[in-house]
Design an enzyme around this catalytic site. Structure first.
Site, PDB file in Angstrom:
ATOM      1  N   TRP A 131       0.796  -1.223   0.000  1.00 31.74           N
ATOM      2  CA  TRP A 131       0.000   0.000   0.000  1.00 31.74           C
ATOM      3  C   TRP A 131       0.827   1.270   0.000  1.00 31.74           C
ATOM      4  O   TRP A 131       0.322   2.357  -0.273  1.00 31.74           O
ATOM      5  CB  TRP A 131      -0.910   0.022   1.237  1.00 31.74           C
ATOM      6  CG  TRP A 131      -0.174  -0.319   2.504  1.00 31.74           C
ATOM      7  CD1 TRP A 131      -0.144  -1.532   3.126  1.00 31.74           C
ATOM      8  CD2 TRP A 131       0.684   0.534   3.271  1.00 31.74           C
ATOM      9  NE1 TRP A 131       0.662  -1.492   4.243  1.00 31.74           N
ATOM     10  CE2 TRP A 131       1.185  -0.225   4.349  1.00 31.74           C
ATOM     11  CE3 TRP A 131       1.055   1.871   3.163  1.00 31.74           C
ATOM     12  CZ2 TRP A 131       2.058   0.297   5.297  1.00 31.74           C
ATOM     13  CZ3 TRP A 131       1.934   2.411   4.106  1.00 31.74           C
ATOM     14  CH2 TRP A 131       2.422   1.609   5.155  1.00 31.74           C
ATOM     15  N   ASN A 132       2.129   1.202   0.331  1.00 35.94           N
ATOM     16  CA  ASN A 132       2.850   2.445   0.639  1.00 35.94           C
ATOM     17  C   ASN A 132       3.111   3.323  -0.588  1.00 35.94           C
ATOM     18  O   ASN A 132       3.096   4.549  -0.490  1.00 35.94           O
ATOM     19  CB  ASN A 132       4.151   2.166   1.410  1.00 35.94           C
ATOM     20  CG  ASN A 132       5.084   1.235   0.684  1.00 35.94           C
ATOM     21  OD1 ASN A 132       4.665   0.413  -0.130  1.00 35.94           O
ATOM     22  ND2 ASN A 132       6.364   1.344   0.966  1.00 35.94           N
ATOM     23  N   LYS A 155      -2.742  -8.593  -7.142  1.00 37.72           N
ATOM     24  CA  LYS A 155      -3.329  -8.694  -5.808  1.00 37.72           C
ATOM     25  C   LYS A 155      -2.733  -7.535  -5.008  1.00 37.72           C
ATOM     26  O   LYS A 155      -1.607  -7.595  -4.542  1.00 37.72           O
ATOM     27  CB  LYS A 155      -3.002 -10.040  -5.163  1.00 37.72           C
ATOM     28  CG  LYS A 155      -3.121 -10.101  -3.633  1.00 37.72           C
ATOM     29  CD  LYS A 155      -4.496  -9.732  -3.116  1.00 37.72           C
ATOM     30  CE  LYS A 155      -4.482  -9.744  -1.580  1.00 37.72           C
ATOM     31  NZ  LYS A 155      -4.368  -8.405  -0.997  1.00 37.72           N
ATOM     32  N   ALA A 157      -2.708  -4.502  -1.952  1.00 40.87           N
ATOM     33  CA  ALA A 157      -2.986  -4.445  -0.517  1.00 40.87           C
ATOM     34  C   ALA A 157      -4.461  -4.118  -0.304  1.00 40.87           C
ATOM     35  O   ALA A 157      -5.045  -3.300  -1.021  1.00 40.87           O
ATOM     36  CB  ALA A 157      -2.105  -3.390   0.143  1.00 40.87           C
ATOM     37  N   GLU A 229      11.003  -8.068  -3.248  1.00 44.60           N
ATOM     38  CA  GLU A 229      11.574  -6.817  -2.733  1.00 44.60           C
ATOM     39  C   GLU A 229      10.953  -6.609  -1.366  1.00 44.60           C
ATOM     40  O   GLU A 229       9.771  -6.313  -1.245  1.00 44.60           O
ATOM     41  CB  GLU A 229      11.263  -5.658  -3.681  1.00 44.60           C
ATOM     42  CG  GLU A 229      12.095  -4.417  -3.383  1.00 44.60           C
ATOM     43  CD  GLU A 229      11.359  -3.413  -2.514  1.00 44.60           C
ATOM     44  OE1 GLU A 229      11.564  -3.449  -1.280  1.00 44.60           O
ATOM     45  OE2 GLU A 229      10.595  -2.616  -3.053  1.00 44.60           O
ATOM     46  N   LEU A 230      11.777  -6.784  -0.331  1.00 47.29           N
ATOM     47  CA  LEU A 230      11.250  -6.869   1.033  1.00 47.29           C
ATOM     48  C   LEU A 230      11.672  -5.654   1.863  1.00 47.29           C
ATOM     49  O   LEU A 230      11.976  -4.599   1.325  1.00 47.29           O
ATOM     50  CB  LEU A 230      11.700  -8.195   1.646  1.00 47.29           C
ATOM     51  CG  LEU A 230      11.412  -9.428   0.774  1.00 47.29           C
ATOM     52  CD1 LEU A 230      11.918 -10.699   1.435  1.00 47.29           C
ATOM     53  CD2 LEU A 230       9.927  -9.540   0.443  1.00 47.29           C
ATOM     54  N   CYS A 263      10.382   1.333   2.159  1.00 46.33           N
ATOM     55  CA  CYS A 263      11.394   0.311   2.416  1.00 46.33           C
ATOM     56  C   CYS A 263      12.796   0.879   2.261  1.00 46.33           C
ATOM     57  O   CYS A 263      13.727   0.414   2.914  1.00 46.33           O
ATOM     58  CB  CYS A 263      11.186  -0.880   1.488  1.00 46.33           C
ATOM     59  SG  CYS A 263      11.002  -0.416  -0.248  1.00 46.33           S
TER      60      CYS A 263
END
Length: 456
Positions: A131-132, A155, A157, A229-230, A263
């Site tokens: 969502w960011n 898909k 958020a 990408e975490l 992130c």
């Protein structure tokens, strides 16, 4: 049936409820995506590029509309929302121009009459997005992989359903054929079934480290490629010869971009002792000058966090760090008003073992960490389970280049600048920040069959 609900994080008001897709609808969309792939992969690069350029025009012409949607659904300051729409347009135009060359077959001299490497699309890609940056995260995946000939299902958020549907609307209006890109209105619990579905060829995720592990396990069971990408806990190293005014301004801006919910936002500021006091004083003063409040207010720098539970989690991390010995110089208190707001916060005396050092703080909280010298500063920067971004500040550009290129352990390392993504450059992390790359030449090659062709 649990509805997908968009809630304004600034006012706590329900914006709209959306009926989730039924199992039958999901199956129809996956079938449509697979069928569309058969024809889309045959479309000439010129036609794909025309559609992406149309999308760029729509993004720019209606950027105020998209910015207002982002502000309402996840609290992004309105000016930053317009910039996000512009960046999406840039990505569309960049790949419209460059993709054909990036995917051009490569001739390789061998014993064959002719041998070469070609790049063929894989099929229907599942994109699981956060969502960011509700537009940018999608378009930075979508632009290259549509140009590569893949189709996609999104898909998104669950707190930004309006953004998810808007992106689908943009692409259809741009002329993308039905089925090539579709939004799935499903809860996160359905992701496992989507990954398992035989129509899905590969999966890309931007999200938390825990989500990345889950997706990697599920996709691995079906031998489906993933790009992850975490999270990140980016370290910015401030050396004694840094231009402190420039460093402070850059560091504050990086920490507060998207209200600190990025992130690759700077999170740990590792300052060599010689300039620790001067840097801290300037940093705190600049953080206090930043305005937080209604994201629709053009003068606001910091909006609410996207959800109240995320704000509460951030506050617990701050409190646990203070209990472990960190000092809170400014902020650190939940405002007594409606909305998921959290003030700009600065922690000092931060050490390993504290949440502010070890964990990702997803909000406007900065951790200042003291280092004896340059060597310790680099060691502290690398002493993290994350490896997404890092930066160093020094007037010696040659030294800065050597440190970023060879000593800092991260996928994206900058000198005298905040870490950011750019369509022209690969973007991604190492360690618990994930694997694979988005953007640039390397990004477009992630979801293609790199095929050897040998003609005797």
């Amino acid at each position: 049936m649990e509805w997908i609900t968009a809630i304004n994080p600034a006012t706590e008001e329900v914006i709209k409820k959306y009926r989730p897709d039924s199992a039958t609808t999901v199956q129809k969309k996956l079938k449509a995506g697979l069928q569309a792939f058969a024809s889309w992969k045959q479309i000439a690069f010129e036609e794909r590029a025309r559609i992406l350029r149309n999308a760029a025009t729509i993004l720019r012409n209606r950027k105020q509309e998209w910015a207002e949607l982002m502000a309402k659904e996840m609290g992004k300051p309105i000016a930053q929302g317009r910039s996000e729409a512009e960046k999406c347009a840039w990505a569309c135009e960049y790949y419209a121009q460059e993709a054909a060359q990036m995917l051009k077959p490569i001739e390789v001299p061998t014993d064959a009459t002719r041998s070469f490497v070609t790049f063929e699309p894989l099929g229907l890609i599942l994109a699981i997005m956060p969502w960011n940056f509700p537009f940018w995260q999608v378009f930075r995946f979508l632009a290259p992989h549509l140009m590569a000939g893949n189709t996609a299902v999104l898909k998104h958020a669950s707190n930004v359903p309006g953004c998810a549907l808007a992106i689908q609307e943009i692409m259809l209006e741009a002329g993308l054929p039905e089925g090539v890109f579709q939004t799935l209105m499903v809860p996160s619990a359905e992701v496992k079934n989507l990954i398992a579905h035989p129509a899905i060829a590969a999966v890309t995720l931007t999200g938390s480290t825990d989500a990345g592990r889950a997706v990697a396990r599920q996709a691995g069971a079906y031998l489906k490629k993933t790009v992850l990408e975490l999270g990140g806990s980016d370290a910015y190293v401030i050396l004694p010869d840094a231009d402190l005014e420039q460093a402070v301004e850059t560091c504050v801006n990086s920490r507060l971009i998207n209200s600190g919910q990025s992130c690759i936002a700077a999170k740990r500021f590792i300052v060599v002792h010689d300039v620790l006091r001067a840097f801290t004083e300037r940093f705190v003063a600049r953080m206090q000058e930043k305005k937080w409040g209604d994201p629709m207010d053009e003068s606001v720098d910091i909006g609410p966090l996207a959800r109240a539970d995320l704000r509460n989690q951030l506050h617990r991390q701050v409190m646990r760090s203070v209990q472990a010995g960190a000092q809170c110089l400014v902020g650190g208190k939940i405002p007594k008003q409606k909305g998921a707001f959290y003030p700009p916060t600065v922690l000092t005396r931060v050490k390993k073992g504290m949440p502010a050092f070890d964990e990702e703080l997803f909000g406007p909280v900065a951790a200042i960490i003291a280092a004896r010298d340059e060597a310790e500063a680099i060691r502290l920067a690398n002493d993290s389970s994350f490896g997404l971004g890092a930066a160093v500040f020094t007037r010696d550009r040659q030294k800065g280049e050597q440190i970023t290129a060879h000593q800092l352990e991260a996928g994206n390392c900058f000198v005298n600048a905040l870490v950011k993504s750019d369509p022209r450059l690969p973007f991604g992390g190492i360690k618990n920040s994930g694997y694979g790359r988005e953007l640039g030449l390397f990004g477009i090659h992630e979801f293609v069959n790199i095929k050897t062709v040998y003609i005797a």
